[in-house]
Design an enzyme around this catalytic site. Structure first.
Site, short mmCIF file in Angstrom:
data_model
loop_
_atom_site.label_atom_id
_atom_site.label_comp_id
_atom_site.label_asym_id
_atom_site.label_seq_id
_atom_site.Cartn_x
_atom_site.Cartn_y
_atom_site.Cartn_z
CE LYS A 1 -4.19 14.56 14.80
NZ LYS A 1 -2.78 14.18 14.97
CD GLN B 1 0.66 15.25 14.94
OE1 GLN B 1 -0.40 15.09 15.54
NE2 GLN B 1 0.84 14.83 13.72
CG ASP C 1 -1.44 8.28 17.94
OD1 ASP C 1 -2.21 8.48 16.98
OD2 ASP C 1 -0.58 9.10 18.32
N1 GUN Z 1 1.79 12.03 12.54
C1 GUN Z 1 1.20 11.65 11.38
N2 GUN Z 1 0.18 10.81 11.65
C2 GUN Z 1 0.13 10.67 12.99
C3 GUN Z 1 -0.72 9.93 13.86
O1 GUN Z 1 -1.64 9.21 13.46
N3 GUN Z 1 -0.45 10.06 15.18
C4 GUN Z 1 0.56 10.82 15.66
N4 GUN Z 1 0.75 10.86 16.97
N5 GUN Z 1 1.37 11.50 14.88
C5 GUN Z 1 1.14 11.43 13.55
#
Ligand code: GUN
Length: 302
Positions: A52, A96, A119
């Protein structure tokens, strides 16, 4: 043999659009900024956070990567989030998941400024998705799946979409997104899960089958109707001493046998994954755009 839906190529098209929009925002004095917070050292999460951050930099977004030790307390994490809420250089915040067990993730999400919740997990954004209010943030994976289908010209309007899995990150928001009343949705949506009776009978009636249950190769050929479109959301690490990294990635779909029946299918890796990151970038740009004062909103100075 099914046509492969290439998420990397479609994500690149998204980035072409985003680069244009980012340049326009920068001309107005705004560099969209994303903060990604990782608590602990889950290896898969580390990889996601790193990719990311890399993508932000490639697009010229302001990127802040906070890697906090596993000993970080709930209060310390809350204080970090609150500081990011107040930081005008940050438009999107992502914490995350999964966080270590002593962290109450739901409380952390509630503490996010909903306008920075890229998110789409905050209840205000969940409510906006239910209502169909486009100012909200939709979770990145569902948004990426919708975009994959649109770009591949697979008709969602009127189709029977069966989603295997009911998570808050994929299954539930995807169901809400694809049942919305607009031409890029209008689907008949069925959600099945581990407790569903006659699961195979239901999945076999899908025009579009989405596997998001988090179990390697759960969806077999017998689950799929000839000519269906199959979207594989799973990213499962299987130990593989023969591979360089010691593991290989497999989806929630038994790829070879399903590809023989489906008309179109997403690979793992290279299907939904790249689209999830592209949509995170897109949500961050949207957050930055929405942070601009609307023209006419400011009182005229005399
Ligand atoms: N862990 C796996 N997928 C995601 C996501 O889309 N957002 C976040 N914050 N954590 C994740």
């Amino acid at each position: 043999m099914a046509k492969l839906i290439d998420g990397r190529v479609i994500a690149e098209n998204v980035y072409v659009e985003l680069r244009r929009e980012i340049a326009e925002l920068k001309s107005k004095g705004i560099a969209p900024g994303l903060a990604v917070v990782l608590v602990g050292d889950n290896p898969a999460s580390r990889t996601y956070v790193r990719s990311k951050d890399k993508m932000c930099r490639a697009l010229g977004l302001h990127s802040v990567k906070l890697e906090l030790p596993v000993s970080t307390t709930q209060d310390e994490l809350l204080a970090r989030v609150q500081r990011l809420n107040r930081d005008p250089s940050i438009h999107g915040i992502l914490v995350q998941s999964p966080a270590p067990k002593h962290i109450d993730e739901e409380a952390i999400v509630r503490a996010l400024d909903p306008g920075k919740d890229v998110d789409g997990f905050h209840r205000e954004n969940v409510a906006k998705l239910v209502i169909g209010d486009a100012s909200g943030f939709v979770p990145c994976t569902p948004l990426g799946i919708q975009r994959l289908l649109i770009e591949t010209k697979i008709d969602i309007d009127g189709a029977h979409v069966v989603i295997v899995g009911r998570s808050m990150i994929v299954g539930k928001p995807l169901a809400l997104l694809l049942m919305q009343k607009n031409k890029n949705a209008n689907a008949t949506v069925t959600v099945v899960h581990s407790r569903s009776r006659d699961l195979e009978k239901i999945t076999r009636s899908a025009d579009i089958l989405v596997a998001a249950i988090g179990q390697a190769t759960f969806v077999k050929g017998a689950h799929v109707r000839d000519g269906a479109t199959v979207i594989d959301v799973g990213i499962n690490r299987l130990e593989d001493p023969a591979s360089e990294r010691g593991y290989r990635l497999v989806g929630d779909v038994a790829f070879d046998e399903v590809a023989r029946k489906a008309a179109a299918i997403t690979p793992v890796p290279g299907g939904v994954g790249p689209m999830t990151i592209a949509m995170l970038m897109s949500n961050t740009v949207k957050a930055a755009r929405q942070s601009l004062p609307r023209s006419g909103a400011l009182p005229a100075t005399s």
